[in-house]
Structure formats: C-alpha cells, structure tokens
Design a protein around this motif. Structure first.
Motif, PDB file in Angstrom:
ATOM      1  N   ASP A 282      20.290  -2.876  -6.924  1.00 38.10           N
ATOM      2  CA  ASP A 282      19.735  -4.223  -6.873  1.00 38.10           C
ATOM      3  C   ASP A 282      19.608  -4.752  -5.443  1.00 38.10           C
ATOM      4  N   GLN A 283      20.209  -4.102  -4.471  1.00 40.19           N
ATOM      5  CA  GLN A 283      20.131  -4.536  -3.081  1.00 40.19           C
ATOM      6  C   GLN A 283      19.014  -3.844  -2.300  1.00 40.19           C
ATOM      7  N   VAL A 284      18.382  -2.843  -2.900  1.00 33.48           N
ATOM      8  CA  VAL A 284      17.305  -2.117  -2.238  1.00 33.48           C
ATOM      9  C   VAL A 284      15.986  -2.790  -2.589  1.00 33.48           C
ATOM     10  N   PRO A 285      15.123  -3.057  -1.601  1.00 38.86           N
ATOM     11  CA  PRO A 285      13.846  -3.701  -1.922  1.00 38.86           C
ATOM     12  C   PRO A 285      12.975  -2.785  -2.778  1.00 38.86           C
ATOM     13  N   SER A 286      12.281  -3.387  -3.712  1.00 36.40           N
ATOM     14  CA  SER A 286      11.434  -2.602  -4.597  1.00 36.40           C
ATOM     15  C   SER A 286      10.092  -2.331  -3.925  1.00 36.40           C
ATOM     16  N   GLU A 287       9.307  -1.452  -4.527  1.00 37.98           N
ATOM     17  CA  GLU A 287       7.989  -1.115  -3.984  1.00 37.98           C
ATOM     18  C   GLU A 287       7.046  -2.306  -4.067  1.00 37.98           C
ATOM     19  N   LYS A 288       7.264  -3.183  -5.019  1.00 37.85           N
ATOM     20  CA  LYS A 288       6.395  -4.352  -5.176  1.00 37.85           C
ATOM     21  C   LYS A 288       6.527  -5.298  -3.986  1.00 37.85           C
ATOM     22  N   ASP A 289       7.710  -5.347  -3.376  1.00 41.05           N
ATOM     23  CA  ASP A 289       7.919  -6.214  -2.232  1.00 41.05           C
ATOM     24  C   ASP A 289       7.143  -5.735  -1.007  1.00 41.05           C
ATOM     25  N   ASN A 290       6.823  -4.468  -0.941  1.00 42.77           N
ATOM     26  CA  ASN A 290       6.121  -3.902   0.199  1.00 42.77           C
ATOM     27  C   ASN A 290       4.610  -3.992   0.051  1.00 42.77           C
ATOM     28  N   SER A 291       4.116  -4.548  -1.057  1.00 36.61           N
ATOM     29  CA  SER A 291       2.677  -4.565  -1.296  1.00 36.61           C
ATOM     30  C   SER A 291       1.943  -5.397  -0.252  1.00 36.61           C
ATOM     31  N   SER A 292       2.512  -6.507   0.202  1.00 38.60           N
ATOM     32  CA  SER A 292       1.838  -7.327   1.210  1.00 38.60           C
ATOM     33  C   SER A 292       1.776  -6.596   2.547  1.00 38.60           C
ATOM     34  N   ALA A 293       2.830  -5.880   2.891  1.00 40.54           N
ATOM     35  CA  ALA A 293       2.827  -5.104   4.133  1.00 40.54           C
ATOM     36  C   ALA A 293       1.837  -3.948   4.032  1.00 40.54           C
ATOM     37  N   ASP A 294       1.760  -3.311   2.856  1.00 39.38           N
ATOM     38  CA  ASP A 294       0.809  -2.226   2.661  1.00 39.38           C
ATOM     39  C   ASP A 294      -0.625  -2.728   2.732  1.00 39.38           C
ATOM     40  N   ALA A 295      -0.877  -3.890   2.154  1.00 41.21           N
ATOM     41  CA  ALA A 295      -2.228  -4.445   2.179  1.00 41.21           C
ATOM     42  C   ALA A 295      -2.640  -4.774   3.615  1.00 41.21           C
ATOM     43  N   ALA A 296      -1.739  -5.325   4.398  1.00 36.11           N
ATOM     44  CA  ALA A 296      -2.055  -5.648   5.790  1.00 36.11           C
ATOM     45  C   ALA A 296      -2.314  -4.365   6.579  1.00 36.11           C
ATOM     46  N   MET A 297      -1.534  -3.327   6.325  1.00 40.41           N
ATOM     47  CA  MET A 297      -1.722  -2.054   7.029  1.00 40.41           C
ATOM     48  C   MET A 297      -3.050  -1.413   6.637  1.00 40.41           C
ATOM     49  N   LYS A 298      -3.415  -1.504   5.364  1.00 44.16           N
ATOM     50  CA  LYS A 298      -4.696  -0.945   4.918  1.00 44.16           C
ATOM     51  C   LYS A 298      -5.860  -1.692   5.555  1.00 44.16           C
ATOM     52  N   ARG A 299      -5.746  -3.017   5.680  1.00 44.75           N
ATOM     53  CA  ARG A 299      -6.805  -3.791   6.338  1.00 44.75           C
ATOM     54  C   ARG A 299      -6.955  -3.374   7.794  1.00 44.75           C
ATOM     55  N   GLU A 300      -5.822  -3.207   8.490  1.00 39.31           N
ATOM     56  CA  GLU A 300      -5.869  -2.785   9.890  1.00 39.31           C
ATOM     57  C   GLU A 300      -6.462  -1.383  10.022  1.00 39.31           C
ATOM     58  N   ASP A 301      -6.101  -0.489   9.102  1.00 39.74           N
ATOM     59  CA  ASP A 301      -6.644   0.868   9.128  1.00 39.74           C
ATOM     60  C   ASP A 301      -8.152   0.863   8.891  1.00 39.74           C
ATOM     61  N   ALA A 302      -8.609   0.038   7.948  1.00 38.13           N
ATOM     62  CA  ALA A 302     -10.044  -0.038   7.658  1.00 38.13           C
ATOM     63  C   ALA A 302     -10.798  -0.585   8.870  1.00 38.13           C
ATOM     64  N   GLU A 303     -10.239  -1.589   9.519  1.00 39.26           N
ATOM     65  CA  GLU A 303     -10.881  -2.156  10.710  1.00 39.26           C
ATOM     66  C   GLU A 303     -10.940  -1.124  11.834  1.00 39.26           C
ATOM     67  N   LEU A 304      -9.861  -0.374  12.025  1.00 35.09           N
ATOM     68  CA  LEU A 304      -9.840   0.659  13.056  1.00 35.09           C
ATOM     69  C   LEU A 304     -10.837   1.771  12.737  1.00 35.09           C
ATOM     70  N   ASP A 305     -10.928   2.166  11.471  1.00 32.87           N
ATOM     71  CA  ASP A 305     -11.904   3.182  11.073  1.00 32.87           C
ATOM     72  C   ASP A 305     -13.324   2.706  11.339  1.00 32.87           C
ATOM     73  N   ARG A 306     -13.578   1.431  11.053  1.00 32.84           N
ATOM     74  CA  ARG A 306     -14.911   0.870  11.285  1.00 32.84           C
ATOM     75  C   ARG A 306     -15.247   0.892  12.779  1.00 32.84           C
ATOM     76  N   LYS A 307     -14.289   0.535  13.631  1.00 31.69           N
ATOM     77  CA  LYS A 307     -14.506   0.535  15.073  1.00 31.69           C
ATOM     78  C   LYS A 307     -14.708   1.956  15.592  1.00 31.69           C
ATOM     79  N   LEU A 308     -13.911   2.900  15.104  1.00 31.99           N
ATOM     80  CA  LEU A 308     -14.044   4.281  15.570  1.00 31.99           C
ATOM     81  C   LEU A 308     -15.357   4.911  15.118  1.00 31.99           C
ATOM     82  N   LYS A 309     -15.822   4.533  13.945  1.00 32.24           N
ATOM     83  CA  LYS A 309     -17.062   5.104  13.444  1.00 32.24           C
ATOM     84  C   LYS A 309     -18.242   4.681  14.313  1.00 32.24           C
TER      85      LYS A 309
END
Length: 79
Positions: free
Chosen positions: A46-73
């Motif tokens: 019960d003291q370990v964060p669940s995967e659901k708690d990381n969804s906002s961090a994952d979404a922000a990382m995916k947005r940054e990755d998509a933006e970087l891919d767009r710039k590199l392309k």
C-alpha cells in the motif's frame, strides 16, 4: 606425542565447526533476523505508488517525445 597431536587436530577439525554453529544467543525468546534500521525497511504494497499515479507523468513524457519527433522529422527530412 605425534599421535596425540594428530588426534587433537582431527577432533578439532571434526567437532569444532559443530560447536561454533551451536553457539547462538538462545537467551532471548525472539527467533529470526533482527529488524532493519530506520530508513532501511521494505515498503508494503500500500506504500508503493500504483501505475495509475504515473499516468500524468507518462502523458507529459509522451507529449514531449511527440514534439521532439516532430522537430527532428523537419530537420532530418526522411533519412
């Protein structure tokens, strides 16, 4: 004299490890490992964060990755 020395060495090598293994602290009624020092304990489930708690961090990382891919392309032009 040599027989006594050989016999004593033989007895010490055969009985010695068993005697050392038997010499535990049996005066306390508690058996098992000592508790970990403060700050070194294993967290409970019960003291370990669940995967659901990381969804906002994952979404922000995916947005940054998509933006970087767009710039590199635009720089790479299909290499």
């Amino acid at each position: 004299m040599r027989k006594i020395l050989v016999t004593a060495t033989f007895l010490m090598l055969t009985i010695g490890p068993a005697a050392v293994a038997q010499s535990g602290n049996s005066s306390s009624g508690k058996q098992g490992p000592w508790p970990a020092p403060v700050g070194h304990r294993q967290p409970r489930a019960d003291q370990v964060p669940s995967e659901k708690d990381n969804s906002s961090a994952d979404a922000a990382m995916k947005r940054e990755d998509a933006e970087l891919d767009r710039k590199l392309k635009s720089i790479c032009r299909g290499c």
